[in-house]
Design a protein around this motif. Sequence first.
Motif, PDB file in Angstrom:
ATOM      1  N   LEU A 130     -41.679   4.306 -39.137  1.00  0.00           N
ATOM      2  CA  LEU A 130     -43.047   3.868 -38.818  1.00  0.00           C
ATOM      3  C   LEU A 130     -44.077   4.863 -39.361  1.00  0.00           C
ATOM      4  N   ARG A 131     -43.823   6.141 -39.152  1.00  0.00           N
ATOM      5  CA  ARG A 131     -44.753   7.173 -39.620  1.00  0.00           C
ATOM      6  C   ARG A 131     -44.875   7.145 -41.144  1.00  0.00           C
ATOM      7  N   ALA A 151     -29.100  -8.999 -51.312  1.00  0.00           N
ATOM      8  CA  ALA A 151     -28.329  -9.097 -52.545  1.00  0.00           C
ATOM      9  C   ALA A 151     -29.015  -9.967 -53.597  1.00  0.00           C
ATOM     10  N   ASN A 152     -29.806 -10.944 -53.170  1.00  0.00           N
ATOM     11  CA  ASN A 152     -30.387 -11.906 -54.112  1.00  0.00           C
ATOM     12  C   ASN A 152     -31.861 -11.691 -54.406  1.00  0.00           C
ATOM     13  N   ASN A 153     -32.429 -10.602 -53.969  1.00  0.00           N
ATOM     14  CA  ASN A 153     -33.856 -10.391 -54.162  1.00  0.00           C
ATOM     15  C   ASN A 153     -34.076  -9.059 -54.863  1.00  0.00           C
ATOM     16  N   ASN A 154     -34.837  -9.066 -55.941  1.00  0.00           N
ATOM     17  CA  ASN A 154     -35.106  -7.840 -56.682  1.00  0.00           C
ATOM     18  C   ASN A 154     -36.325  -7.097 -56.171  1.00  0.00           C
ATOM     19  N   GLU A 155     -37.165  -7.768 -55.400  1.00  0.00           N
ATOM     20  CA  GLU A 155     -38.355  -7.113 -54.854  1.00  0.00           C
ATOM     21  C   GLU A 155     -37.991  -6.292 -53.633  1.00  0.00           C
ATOM     22  N   PRO A 156     -38.790  -5.255 -53.349  1.00  0.00           N
ATOM     23  CA  PRO A 156     -38.555  -4.505 -52.113  1.00  0.00           C
ATOM     24  C   PRO A 156     -38.716  -5.428 -50.913  1.00  0.00           C
ATOM     25  N   ILE A 157     -37.834  -5.299 -49.947  1.00  0.00           N
ATOM     26  CA  ILE A 157     -37.903  -6.178 -48.783  1.00  0.00           C
ATOM     27  C   ILE A 157     -38.335  -5.399 -47.554  1.00  0.00           C
ATOM     28  N   SER A 158     -38.714  -6.127 -46.568  1.00  0.00           N
ATOM     29  CA  SER A 158     -39.167  -5.529 -45.329  1.00  0.00           C
ATOM     30  C   SER A 158     -38.761  -6.425 -44.167  1.00  0.00           C
ATOM     31  N   ASN A 159     -38.350  -5.807 -43.075  1.00  0.00           N
ATOM     32  CA  ASN A 159     -38.050  -6.583 -41.870  1.00  0.00           C
ATOM     33  C   ASN A 159     -39.023  -6.219 -40.750  1.00  0.00           C
ATOM     34  N   TRP A 160     -40.179  -5.723 -41.119  1.00  0.00           N
ATOM     35  CA  TRP A 160     -41.208  -5.320 -40.155  1.00  0.00           C
ATOM     36  C   TRP A 160     -42.127  -6.488 -39.820  1.00  0.00           C
ATOM     37  N   GLY A 161     -42.725  -6.432 -38.644  1.00  0.00           N
ATOM     38  CA  GLY A 161     -43.813  -7.325 -38.307  1.00  0.00           C
ATOM     39  C   GLY A 161     -45.079  -6.756 -38.921  1.00  0.00           C
ATOM     40  N   VAL A 203     -36.251  -2.635 -25.375  1.00  0.00           N
ATOM     41  CA  VAL A 203     -37.105  -1.600 -24.795  1.00  0.00           C
ATOM     42  C   VAL A 203     -36.470  -0.247 -25.087  1.00  0.00           C
ATOM     43  N   GLY A 204     -37.305   0.722 -25.430  1.00  0.00           N
ATOM     44  CA  GLY A 204     -36.812   2.046 -25.760  1.00  0.00           C
ATOM     45  C   GLY A 204     -36.384   2.833 -24.534  1.00  0.00           C
ATOM     46  N   ILE A 205     -35.782   3.987 -24.784  1.00  0.00           N
ATOM     47  CA  ILE A 205     -35.345   4.874 -23.705  1.00  0.00           C
ATOM     48  C   ILE A 205     -36.535   5.285 -22.839  1.00  0.00           C
ATOM     49  N   ASN A 206     -37.705   5.391 -23.466  1.00  0.00           N
ATOM     50  CA  ASN A 206     -38.906   5.798 -22.741  1.00  0.00           C
ATOM     51  C   ASN A 206     -39.547   4.664 -21.940  1.00  0.00           C
ATOM     52  N   GLY A 207     -38.975   3.463 -21.987  1.00  0.00           N
ATOM     53  CA  GLY A 207     -39.497   2.335 -21.219  1.00  0.00           C
ATOM     54  C   GLY A 207     -40.535   1.505 -21.951  1.00  0.00           C
ATOM     55  N   VAL A 208     -40.878   1.883 -23.178  1.00  0.00           N
ATOM     56  CA  VAL A 208     -41.873   1.153 -23.963  1.00  0.00           C
ATOM     57  C   VAL A 208     -41.146   0.242 -24.968  1.00  0.00           C
ATOM     58  N   PRO A 209     -41.504  -1.035 -25.034  1.00  0.00           N
ATOM     59  CA  PRO A 209     -40.879  -1.929 -26.025  1.00  0.00           C
ATOM     60  C   PRO A 209     -41.088  -1.406 -27.444  1.00  0.00           C
ATOM     61  N   TYR A 210     -40.063  -1.561 -28.294  1.00  0.00           N
ATOM     62  CA  TYR A 210     -40.161  -1.065 -29.664  1.00  0.00           C
ATOM     63  C   TYR A 210     -41.315  -1.701 -30.426  1.00  0.00           C
ATOM     64  N   ALA A 211     -41.663  -2.928 -30.091  1.00  0.00           N
ATOM     65  CA  ALA A 211     -42.761  -3.614 -30.780  1.00  0.00           C
ATOM     66  C   ALA A 211     -44.105  -2.943 -30.528  1.00  0.00           C
ATOM     67  N   GLN A 212     -44.197  -2.102 -29.499  1.00  0.00           N
ATOM     68  CA  GLN A 212     -45.458  -1.426 -29.178  1.00  0.00           C
ATOM     69  C   GLN A 212     -45.512   0.020 -29.678  1.00  0.00           C
ATOM     70  N   TRP A 213     -44.489   0.461 -30.377  1.00  0.00           N
ATOM     71  CA  TRP A 213     -44.487   1.845 -30.872  1.00  0.00           C
ATOM     72  C   TRP A 213     -45.470   2.017 -31.983  1.00  0.00           C
ATOM     73  N   ILE A 267     -47.928  -1.982 -39.044  1.00  0.00           N
ATOM     74  CA  ILE A 267     -46.620  -2.612 -38.923  1.00  0.00           C
ATOM     75  C   ILE A 267     -46.092  -2.383 -37.520  1.00  0.00           C
ATOM     76  N   TYR A 268     -45.105  -3.175 -37.143  1.00  0.00           N
ATOM     77  CA  TYR A 268     -44.468  -3.007 -35.840  1.00  0.00           C
ATOM     78  C   TYR A 268     -43.052  -3.548 -35.924  1.00  0.00           C
ATOM     79  N   SER A 269     -42.225  -3.110 -34.998  1.00  0.00           N
ATOM     80  CA  SER A 269     -40.847  -3.598 -34.940  1.00  0.00           C
ATOM     81  C   SER A 269     -40.833  -4.995 -34.339  1.00  0.00           C
ATOM     82  N   LYS A 270     -39.999  -5.862 -34.876  1.00  0.00           N
ATOM     83  CA  LYS A 270     -39.851  -7.208 -34.329  1.00  0.00           C
ATOM     84  C   LYS A 270     -38.825  -7.252 -33.200  1.00  0.00           C
TER      85      LYS A 270
END
Length: 166
Positions: free
Chosen positions: A49-50, A119-129, A156-166, A149-152
Amino acid sequence: MRNIKVISGFTLIALIVTVAILAILASSAMPMVQMSVQRNKENQLRTNLRQIRLALDAYKLATDEGRIKKNIDESGYPPNLSILVLGVKDEKSADDTKIKFLRNIPLDPMTRVDTDYLANNNEPISNWGLRSYKSDANNPVSGDDVYDIYSKSEQVGINGVPYAQW
């Protein structure tokens, strides 16, 4: 004196007790191993993310400095994440030098990636929101640019915050 034969080896009961003790030790170690794996994934998420957010900010700064061409109605953020890897023409350069902000787009370690797509895409891909500049932080929506960007992941993380809110 009589000859007493000594039989060496384990009895069935001793073997069962040993296996039971090993099973208890292994089951007590599993939560620690799972926590360690989750902590490593969270550290990777934080780093990725950083890295991408710094690249988005560098792109915006280059736009503000006039190094990247921008229309009056644009925010100055990149239209997609791929452009951070593929590069964009430096308007202040005499030759056709491209400015690149990332070597590759780091993937979100918390969400799965379709390996067939990789495997079938030559462009850089992303799985981020993706969140556009015009969208609200509490309800991120993609749009004409990539402001953040955010995680889709719905976890919830160890700290209790959903990954989508990091």
